[in-house]
Design an enzyme around this catalytic site. Sequence first.
Site, mmCIF file in Angstrom:
data_model
loop_
_atom_site.group_PDB
_atom_site.id
_atom_site.type_symbol
_atom_site.label_atom_id
_atom_site.label_comp_id
_atom_site.label_asym_id
_atom_site.label_seq_id
_atom_site.Cartn_x
_atom_site.Cartn_y
_atom_site.Cartn_z
ATOM 1 N N CYS A 40 0.840 -1.235 -0.091
ATOM 2 C CA CYS A 40 0.131 -0.077 0.166
ATOM 3 C C CYS A 40 0.947 1.307 0.098
ATOM 4 O O CYS A 40 0.841 2.174 -0.872
ATOM 5 C CB CYS A 40 -0.964 0.040 1.267
ATOM 6 S SG CYS A 40 -1.769 1.367 1.409
ATOM 7 N N GLY A 180 -8.758 -3.542 -14.694
ATOM 8 C CA GLY A 180 -9.403 -3.152 -13.391
ATOM 9 C C GLY A 180 -8.640 -1.852 -12.618
ATOM 10 O O GLY A 180 -8.211 -1.222 -13.655
ATOM 11 N N ALA A 181 -9.052 -1.821 -11.589
ATOM 12 C CA ALA A 181 -8.577 -0.419 -10.939
ATOM 13 C C ALA A 181 -7.095 -0.093 -11.287
ATOM 14 O O ALA A 181 -6.772 1.261 -11.817
ATOM 15 C CB ALA A 181 -8.570 -0.335 -9.468
ATOM 16 N N GLY A 267 -4.008 -8.450 -12.200
ATOM 17 C CA GLY A 267 -4.548 -8.984 -10.887
ATOM 18 C C GLY A 267 -3.434 -9.631 -10.044
ATOM 19 O O GLY A 267 -2.185 -9.139 -10.461
ATOM 20 N N ASP A 307 -4.840 -9.213 2.269
ATOM 21 C CA ASP A 307 -4.687 -9.739 0.852
ATOM 22 C C ASP A 307 -4.579 -11.147 0.913
ATOM 23 O O ASP A 307 -5.111 -11.724 -0.109
ATOM 24 C CB ASP A 307 -3.651 -8.872 0.132
ATOM 25 C CG ASP A 307 -4.138 -7.695 -0.462
ATOM 26 O OD1 ASP A 307 -5.311 -7.035 -0.130
ATOM 27 O OD2 ASP A 307 -3.547 -7.188 -1.584
ATOM 28 N N HIS A 440 -24.297 23.916 1.040
ATOM 29 C CA HIS A 440 -24.237 24.449 -0.523
ATOM 30 C C HIS A 440 -23.363 25.315 -0.716
ATOM 31 O O HIS A 440 -23.173 26.189 0.132
ATOM 32 C CB HIS A 440 -25.815 25.089 -0.714
ATOM 33 C CG HIS A 440 -25.670 25.683 -2.273
ATOM 34 N ND1 HIS A 440 -25.981 24.943 -3.147
ATOM 35 C CD2 HIS A 440 -25.548 26.839 -2.683
ATOM 36 C CE1 HIS A 440 -25.769 25.559 -4.247
ATOM 37 N NE2 HIS A 440 -25.697 26.859 -3.871
HETATM 38 C C1 LIG Z 1 -0.371 -0.383 -7.943
HETATM 39 C C2 LIG Z 1 -1.516 -0.666 -6.898
HETATM 40 C C3 LIG Z 1 -2.569 0.263 -6.431
HETATM 41 C C4 LIG Z 1 -3.093 0.000 -5.440
HETATM 42 N N1 LIG Z 1 -3.979 1.053 -5.132
HETATM 43 C C5 LIG Z 1 -5.024 0.661 -4.156
HETATM 44 C C6 LIG Z 1 -5.938 1.762 -3.550
HETATM 45 O O1 LIG Z 1 -5.915 3.033 -4.019
HETATM 46 N N2 LIG Z 1 -6.911 1.694 -2.723
HETATM 47 C C7 LIG Z 1 -6.698 0.366 -2.134
HETATM 48 O O2 LIG Z 1 -7.510 0.075 -1.226
HETATM 49 N N3 LIG Z 1 -5.848 -0.699 -2.485
HETATM 50 C C8 LIG Z 1 -5.146 -0.459 -3.353
HETATM 51 N N4 LIG Z 1 -4.133 -1.488 -3.835
HETATM 52 C C9 LIG Z 1 -4.105 -2.718 -2.854
HETATM 53 C C10 LIG Z 1 -3.540 -2.586 -1.451
HETATM 54 O O3 LIG Z 1 -2.445 -2.331 -1.878
HETATM 55 C C11 LIG Z 1 -3.380 -3.962 -0.927
HETATM 56 O O4 LIG Z 1 -4.922 -4.328 -0.772
HETATM 57 C C12 LIG Z 1 -2.945 -3.685 0.572
HETATM 58 O O5 LIG Z 1 -1.707 -3.158 0.471
HETATM 59 C C13 LIG Z 1 -3.242 -5.184 1.310
HETATM 60 O O6 LIG Z 1 -2.570 -5.227 2.747
HETATM 61 P P1 LIG Z 1 -1.830 -6.272 3.387
HETATM 62 O O7 LIG Z 1 -1.243 -5.891 4.397
HETATM 63 O O8 LIG Z 1 -2.692 -7.351 3.241
HETATM 64 O O9 LIG Z 1 -0.498 -6.690 2.274
HETATM 65 P P2 LIG Z 1 0.627 -5.937 1.662
HETATM 66 O O10 LIG Z 1 0.349 -4.363 1.638
HETATM 67 O O11 LIG Z 1 0.871 -6.371 0.315
HETATM 68 O O12 LIG Z 1 1.753 -6.113 2.783
HETATM 69 C C14 LIG Z 1 2.351 -7.375 3.079
HETATM 70 C C15 LIG Z 1 3.615 -7.129 3.392
HETATM 71 O O13 LIG Z 1 4.235 -8.401 3.855
HETATM 72 C C16 LIG Z 1 5.522 -8.460 3.601
HETATM 73 N N5 LIG Z 1 5.895 -9.847 3.532
HETATM 74 C C17 LIG Z 1 5.518 -10.696 2.620
HETATM 75 N N6 LIG Z 1 6.421 -11.873 2.761
HETATM 76 C C18 LIG Z 1 6.922 -11.760 3.890
HETATM 77 C C19 LIG Z 1 7.672 -12.650 4.999
HETATM 78 N N7 LIG Z 1 7.900 -13.906 4.716
HETATM 79 N N8 LIG Z 1 8.376 -12.135 6.089
HETATM 80 C C20 LIG Z 1 8.040 -10.552 6.293
HETATM 81 N N9 LIG Z 1 7.343 -9.832 5.581
HETATM 82 C C21 LIG Z 1 6.666 -10.443 4.391
HETATM 83 C C22 LIG Z 1 5.783 -7.776 2.256
HETATM 84 O O14 LIG Z 1 6.788 -7.336 2.076
HETATM 85 C C23 LIG Z 1 4.629 -6.645 2.202
HETATM 86 O O15 LIG Z 1 5.207 -5.517 2.792
HETATM 87 C C24 LIG Z 1 -3.182 -1.223 -4.740
HETATM 88 C C25 LIG Z 1 -2.191 -2.182 -5.125
HETATM 89 C C26 LIG Z 1 -1.543 -1.864 -6.101
HETATM 90 C C27 LIG Z 1 -0.349 -3.097 -6.516
#
Ligand SMILES: Cc1cc2nc3c(=O)[nH]c(=O)nc-3n(C[C@H](O)[C@H](O)[C@H](O)COP(=O)(O)OP(=O)(O)OC[C@H]3O[C@@H](n4cnc5c(N)ncnc54)[C@H](O)[C@@H]3O)c2cc1C
Length: 461
Positions: A40, A180-181, A267, A307, A440
Amino acid sequence: MSYDLIVIGGGPAGYVGAIRAAQLGKRIACVEKERAGGTCLNWGCIPTKALLKSAELYQLMNHAEEYGLKADKITFDFEKVVQRSRGVSDKMAKGVEFLFKNKKVDYFVGSGQVGKDKKVKVTGADGKTQVLETKNILIATGCVPRQLPGLKVDGDKVVTSREALVLKKQPKSVIVLGAGAIGIEFAYFFNAFGSKVTVVEMLPSILPLEDGEVSELVARSFTKSGMEILTDTKVEKTEVSSTGVKVSTSGKETKTLEAEMLLVAIGVQANLEGVLADGLKLDLEKGYIKTNDRYESSVPGIFAAGDIIGPPWLAHVASHEAIEAVEGIFVPGKKPHKVTVFPACTYCHPQVASIGITEKKAQEQKLKFKVGKVPYRASGKAVAAGEAEGFVKVIIGEPHGEILGAHIVGSDATELIAELGLAMTLEATVDEIHATIHAHPTLSEMVAEAALASHGQAIHI
Ligand SMILES: Cc1cc2nc3c(=O)[nH]c(=O)nc-3n(C[C@H](O)[C@H](O)[C@H](O)COP(=O)(O)OP(=O)(O)OC[C@H]3O[C@@H](n4cnc5c(N)ncnc54)[C@H](O)[C@@H]3O)c2cc1C
């Protein structure tokens, strides 16, 4: 040292869950292998919004004359646009690192691996390892971009969103695969700065999860701004050369497209690489960790959120899930709830925001409903701002008038949707929305007017 909870992953699920657990007085560690803030803050929501702000400003400045202003020879420095975006990410990631300190979360930079004995092995960049003990684990390792089978991402001619965020120079032409977005935001960004953009989408419409009328309006607007939009069109073959990429398509548009760069935005997929040690098996569903109502995996004491537990892949949903999971572990009597209603936003221009069900879904579910819709051109604020493109549409259940869904396309749609989210949480009716006096002139008046329109009582249309 033993923790009450170790969170693996420092994204919006991981860091928010860790901080919430620390607020509850628990001993918490968060292990992140790359940078606090996750996808994010570093590779998703935030750096893209920084790029989009530059694009929007550039577009606006090019239309300065419409506002009675003179701004000659507007130019841009693509590298600086990208640098600004990286700077914003850096600032936000540092902010999370500061929060960890401030809220007493032990932060470990390294790759976390959960063992069969539920101990967590952390391997740093230097290869050194340490083993942490804990009562509970929250896996929040997120997703990575999905790649097209057989096509290597080289960071130059073929990129995913990740490489697209750190380009050194602007591509003259881009094929965006997937509408997609993420694909749509990048399409808007590159087109705004003058790259020739072609969007290829397999499904019948762009932004396929959005209300049909919304997708149509964005497609019309994008086409008007010079993009080529190919829907119902599949990629059959790709060829990468020293100068660019050739993409052969089939379906509604059978042709060979050529561009300097191909952005694969088809995706995401679960990121579990190296997370589970040999011998530890969690039940998965399509690669995502399967969880119960308490966000607990098939192994007691190992929880998951964000995610990594599957769609919707949205930062605010990820954070909400993590808070629910953590409170479920530590707050006696707390019954976590699974997310069912949430806003989804796309920050192109015009912006798109929605919550709840679409009109088509309401028809498919054979619900009794009516629709209230008002165009932006009926709003004084929108016209004054030169932002008259778009509409607010609400889907209202009958006979009680509850809000089943809301779909907004136009300026600041992503801010306007919050009111409808609150209304849905409070189970407000359409009458309560239009009984609320909206200031307004504001764009939010359109929400109240759309509510009135569902009764056939809109004043301004
Ligand atoms: C280009 C793009 C634009 C986006 N725009 C939006 C938006 O505008 N609004 C929105 O709501 N969502 C958006 N998203 C989606 C959003 O980024 C994700 O839904 C969100 O980041 C999910 O959060 P998370 O904490 O589940 O995973 P992540 O943010 O992916 O965090 C997971 C973390 O785990 C770490 N990790 C993985 N494996 C290990 C391990 N073994 N040990 C230690 N650390 C590890 C990774 O390095 C990462 O930092 C976007 C995504 C992308 C790719």
